[in-house]
Design an enzyme around this catalytic site. Structure first.
Site, PDB file in Angstrom:
ATOM      1  N   TYR A  61       0.827  -1.205   0.000  1.00 38.01           N
ATOM      2  CA  TYR A  61       0.000   0.000   0.000  1.00 38.01           C
ATOM      3  C   TYR A  61       0.866   1.261   0.000  1.00 38.01           C
ATOM      4  O   TYR A  61       1.682   1.477   0.900  1.00 38.01           O
ATOM      5  CB  TYR A  61      -0.964   0.025   1.190  1.00 38.01           C
ATOM      6  CG  TYR A  61      -2.086  -0.992   1.079  1.00 38.01           C
ATOM      7  CD1 TYR A  61      -2.396  -1.609  -0.137  1.00 38.01           C
ATOM      8  CD2 TYR A  61      -2.857  -1.340   2.175  1.00 38.01           C
ATOM      9  CE1 TYR A  61      -3.424  -2.532  -0.245  1.00 38.01           C
ATOM     10  CE2 TYR A  61      -3.893  -2.268   2.079  1.00 38.01           C
ATOM     11  CZ  TYR A  61      -4.161  -2.864   0.861  1.00 38.01           C
ATOM     12  OH  TYR A  61      -5.181  -3.783   0.756  1.00 38.01           O
ATOM     13  N   SER A 232     -13.427  -3.000   0.088  1.00 32.49           N
ATOM     14  CA  SER A 232     -14.254  -2.016  -0.650  1.00 32.49           C
ATOM     15  C   SER A 232     -15.740  -2.147  -0.306  1.00 32.49           C
ATOM     16  O   SER A 232     -16.589  -2.229  -1.194  1.00 32.49           O
ATOM     17  CB  SER A 232     -14.037  -2.140  -2.159  1.00 32.49           C
ATOM     18  OG  SER A 232     -12.725  -1.770  -2.502  1.00 32.49           O
ATOM     19  N   PRO A 233     -16.092  -2.156   0.966  1.00 28.40           N
ATOM     20  CA  PRO A 233     -17.493  -2.356   1.360  1.00 28.40           C
ATOM     21  C   PRO A 233     -18.389  -1.182   0.981  1.00 28.40           C
ATOM     22  O   PRO A 233     -19.609  -1.354   0.878  1.00 28.40           O
ATOM     23  CB  PRO A 233     -17.417  -2.502   2.887  1.00 28.40           C
ATOM     24  CG  PRO A 233     -16.200  -1.714   3.268  1.00 28.40           C
ATOM     25  CD  PRO A 233     -15.219  -1.930   2.147  1.00 28.40           C
ATOM     26  N   LEU A 234     -17.789   0.000   0.772  1.00 27.27           N
ATOM     27  CA  LEU A 234     -18.595   1.166   0.387  1.00 27.27           C
ATOM     28  C   LEU A 234     -18.645   1.319  -1.126  1.00 27.27           C
ATOM     29  O   LEU A 234     -19.191   2.301  -1.638  1.00 27.27           O
ATOM     30  CB  LEU A 234     -18.008   2.454   0.999  1.00 27.27           C
ATOM     31  CG  LEU A 234     -17.819   2.454   2.519  1.00 27.27           C
ATOM     32  CD1 LEU A 234     -17.215   3.779   2.985  1.00 27.27           C
ATOM     33  CD2 LEU A 234     -19.156   2.215   3.223  1.00 27.27           C
ATOM     34  N   ALA A 235     -18.093   0.350  -1.833  1.00 19.95           N
ATOM     35  CA  ALA A 235     -18.060   0.374  -3.297  1.00 19.95           C
ATOM     36  C   ALA A 235     -17.489   1.697  -3.814  1.00 19.95           C
ATOM     37  O   ALA A 235     -17.943   2.236  -4.831  1.00 19.95           O
ATOM     38  CB  ALA A 235     -19.462   0.119  -3.860  1.00 19.95           C
ATOM     39  N   GLY A 236     -16.519   2.218  -3.063  1.00 11.59           N
ATOM     40  CA  GLY A 236     -15.845   3.439  -3.498  1.00 11.59           C
ATOM     41  C   GLY A 236     -16.768   4.646  -3.601  1.00 11.59           C
ATOM     42  O   GLY A 236     -16.451   5.631  -4.272  1.00 11.59           O
ATOM     43  N   GLY A 237     -17.924   4.597  -2.951  1.00  7.73           N
ATOM     44  CA  GLY A 237     -18.854   5.741  -2.965  1.00  7.73           C
ATOM     45  C   GLY A 237     -19.836   5.706  -4.125  1.00  7.73           C
ATOM     46  O   GLY A 237     -20.662   6.609  -4.274  1.00  7.73           O
TER      47      GLY A 237
HETATM   48  N1  LIG Z   1      -7.508  -7.627  -0.227  1.00  5.64           N
HETATM   49  C1  LIG Z   1      -7.562  -6.871  -1.298  1.00  5.64           C
HETATM   50  O1  LIG Z   1      -7.265  -7.317  -2.418  1.00  5.64           O
HETATM   51  C2  LIG Z   1      -8.000  -5.446  -1.155  1.00  5.64           C
HETATM   52  C3  LIG Z   1      -8.257  -4.660  -2.292  1.00  5.64           C
HETATM   53  C4  LIG Z   1      -8.657  -3.329  -2.085  1.00  5.64           C
HETATM   54  C5  LIG Z   1      -8.817  -2.828  -0.801  1.00  5.64           C
HETATM   55  N2  LIG Z   1      -8.531  -3.613   0.280  1.00  5.64           N
HETATM   56  C6  LIG Z   1      -8.715  -3.117   1.671  1.00  5.64           C
HETATM   57  O2  LIG Z   1     -10.026  -2.596   1.790  1.00  5.64           O
HETATM   58  C7  LIG Z   1      -9.962  -1.269   2.300  1.00  5.64           C
HETATM   59  C8  LIG Z   1     -11.123  -0.458   1.762  1.00  5.64           C
HETATM   60  O3  LIG Z   1     -11.036  -0.388   0.353  1.00  5.64           O
HETATM   61  P1  LIG Z   1     -11.567   0.847  -0.483  1.00  5.64           P
HETATM   62  O4  LIG Z   1     -10.955   2.088   0.021  1.00  5.64           O
HETATM   63  O5  LIG Z   1     -11.462   0.497  -1.918  1.00  5.64           O
HETATM   64  O6  LIG Z   1     -13.099   0.756  -0.068  1.00  5.64           O
HETATM   65  P2  LIG Z   1     -14.323   1.592   0.379  1.00  5.64           P
HETATM   66  O7  LIG Z   1     -14.309   1.811   1.844  1.00  5.64           O
HETATM   67  O8  LIG Z   1     -15.455   0.862  -0.238  1.00  5.64           O
HETATM   68  O9  LIG Z   1     -14.201   2.954  -0.395  1.00  5.64           O
HETATM   69  C9  LIG Z   1     -13.512   4.066   0.087  1.00  5.64           C
HETATM   70  C10 LIG Z   1     -13.473   5.049  -1.055  1.00  5.64           C
HETATM   71  O10 LIG Z   1     -14.813   5.423  -1.380  1.00  5.64           O
HETATM   72  C11 LIG Z   1     -14.950   6.819  -1.359  1.00  5.64           C
HETATM   73  N3  LIG Z   1     -16.267   7.175  -0.851  1.00  5.64           N
HETATM   74  C12 LIG Z   1     -16.974   6.577   0.136  1.00  5.64           C
HETATM   75  N4  LIG Z   1     -18.154   7.196   0.325  1.00  5.64           N
HETATM   76  C13 LIG Z   1     -18.198   8.204  -0.563  1.00  5.64           C
HETATM   77  C14 LIG Z   1     -19.144   9.211  -0.886  1.00  5.64           C
HETATM   78  N5  LIG Z   1     -20.314   9.322  -0.218  1.00  5.64           N
HETATM   79  N6  LIG Z   1     -18.861  10.086  -1.873  1.00  5.64           N
HETATM   80  C15 LIG Z   1     -17.682   9.997  -2.544  1.00  5.64           C
HETATM   81  N7  LIG Z   1     -16.723   9.076  -2.285  1.00  5.64           N
HETATM   82  C16 LIG Z   1     -16.983   8.182  -1.318  1.00  5.64           C
HETATM   83  C17 LIG Z   1     -13.883   7.269  -0.382  1.00  5.64           C
HETATM   84  O11 LIG Z   1     -13.580   8.605  -0.631  1.00  5.64           O
HETATM   85  P3  LIG Z   1     -13.139   9.531   0.634  1.00  5.64           P
HETATM   86  O12 LIG Z   1     -11.807   9.021   1.024  1.00  5.64           O
HETATM   87  O13 LIG Z   1     -13.131  10.907   0.078  1.00  5.64           O
HETATM   88  O14 LIG Z   1     -14.179   9.316   1.696  1.00  5.64           O
HETATM   89  C18 LIG Z   1     -12.749   6.318  -0.679  1.00  5.64           C
HETATM   90  O15 LIG Z   1     -12.018   6.743  -1.818  1.00  5.64           O
HETATM   91  C19 LIG Z   1      -8.588  -0.771   1.864  1.00  5.64           C
HETATM   92  O16 LIG Z   1      -8.139   0.302   2.668  1.00  5.64           O
HETATM   93  C20 LIG Z   1      -7.750  -2.005   2.047  1.00  5.64           C
HETATM   94  O17 LIG Z   1      -7.386  -2.116   3.414  1.00  5.64           O
HETATM   95  C21 LIG Z   1      -8.124  -4.906   0.119  1.00  5.64           C
END
Ligand SMILES: NC(=O)c1ccc[n+]([C@@H]2O[C@H](COP(=O)([O-])OP(=O)(O)OC[C@H]3O[C@@H](n4cnc5c(N)ncnc54)[C@H](OP(=O)(O)O)[C@@H]3O)[C@@H](O)[C@H]2O)c1
Length: 323
Positions: A61, A232-237
């Protein structure tokens, strides 16, 4: 925040975890800035204030910078270590490592796994990881060799427990057959948007329905007592705002907004509550970089969705009623 025991361990994990992938945004060789350090510390403190105790990392990361930022915070607050569950992942290598021209690849060799953990420990400024996950299945991975690496890491006190990520049921079974200790977690992509692992169980016996290689993964994890973590539980927003959602996702975003309004919480809290309601005990790994969004999302822990709400969201997301 409620906590539950991680099976086969003495660890009690918060139902929601914090994903540190974006603690540093820059995946390059630049030094973390003072502002990045302040921002990372605020995120970690917000997570702790909301009751989160499990922090998810990976050696790759931000090319190690996310672990470094966390380690800098921990070095200033070493007494917090005992209350934390620190998890990292290994097994992916960047292109041009170690030679210019080397392809990006997976590497489950004993040598690489051990070197990777040692790097994570240095950056995180800790003596041990509570959990180590293999990041993505390596087609050249040899279970006996992985088992030797796990043994060495456990015997030296560097890693307490082991798990996997992005592994299917058959891959878990194969690896487990060669290990002396139980795998304790599988981290996979699951969200209301990426709901295939849940939908598979619904369409399994439906004539003509596609059945993928990952079939049975959730059931296998439940059967073996592996903690299922959702990345990615929030599906990236992408499901958070009906007004700006892609046209194909608008009905799902509208369904999320409707349930959120009824419960008086944010869309993100509902996206987490939808996962938490699943009986596999799914632990969302939330990755927002905004403390306010993280705090609001944690309200999902306090919401128990009824069957009607849960299915309303599921059918919106799968694009039609269940068969
Ligand atoms: N094992 C694997 O292969 C793998 C792969 C990917 C990720 N991961 C793990 O999973 C964690 C979470 O992943 P993720 O960050 O992809 O997932 P996430 O929690 O689904 O998404 C976070 C992203 O969504 C955006 N977001 C959320 N709500 C929003 C809204 N209302 N409006 C606009 N943007 C919004 C956030 O922006 P803001 O920051 O501006 O809120 C951030 O960029 C990572 O940190 C990592 O630890 C593991």
């Amino acid at each position: 925040m409620r906590r539950y025991p991680i099976p086969h361990t003495d660890l009690r994990a918060s139902r929601i975890a914090y994903g540190c992938m974006q603690l540093s945004r820059a995946w390059d060789d630049s030094e973390p800035t003072p502002e990045e350090r302040r921002q990372a510390a605020r995120l970690i403190e917000t997570a702790l204030e909301r009751g989160i105790n499990l922090f998810d990392h990976a050696d790759i990361y931000a090319r190690g910078k996310s672990e470094r930022l966390f380690g800098d915070w921990l070095a200033a607050a070493p007494s917090r270590r005992d209350g934390l569950i620190l998890q990292s992942k290994c097994g992916i290598r960047f292109a041009h490592d170690p030679h210019p021209g080397s392809p990006g690849r997976y590497d489950f060799s004993r040598e690489h796994l051990i070197a990777s953990v040692e790097g994570s420990l240095r950056r995180l400024r800790t003596d041990y990881l509570d959990l180590l996950l293999l990041h993505r299945p390596d087609p050249l991975g040899v279970p006996e060799e992985v088992a030797r690496a796990f043994d060495d890491l456990h015997r030296s006190g560097k890693v307490r427990h082991f798990g996997v990520s992005n592994h299917a049921a058959s891959q878990i079974a194969l690896l487990q057959a060669h290990l002396d200790r139980p795998l304790v977690a599988n981290q996979v992509e699951i969200s209301l948007l990426h709901h295939h692992l849940i939908n598979e169980g619904v369409i399994a016996a439906t004539t003509g329905a596609a059945y993928t290689a990952a079939a049975g993964t959730l059931d296998e994890c439940r059967h073996r007592g592996l903690l299922v973590q959702a990345w990615s539980p929030l599906a990236g927003g992408r499901l958070s705002q009906p007004e700006t959602a892609e046209p194909a996702l608008r009905p799902t975003a509208e369904a999320v907004a409707a349930v959120a309004a009824r419960h008086g919480v944010s869309a993100e809290a509902i996206l987490l509550a939808w996962l938490l309601r699943h009986p596999a005990g799914i632990q969302p790994i939330v990755g927002t970089t905004r403390p306010d969004r993280l705090a609001a999302a944690c309200a999902g822990d306090g919401i128990e969705l009824g069957r009607e709400d849960w299915y309303a969201l599921f059918t919106a997301a799968r694009g039609g009623p269940v068969p």
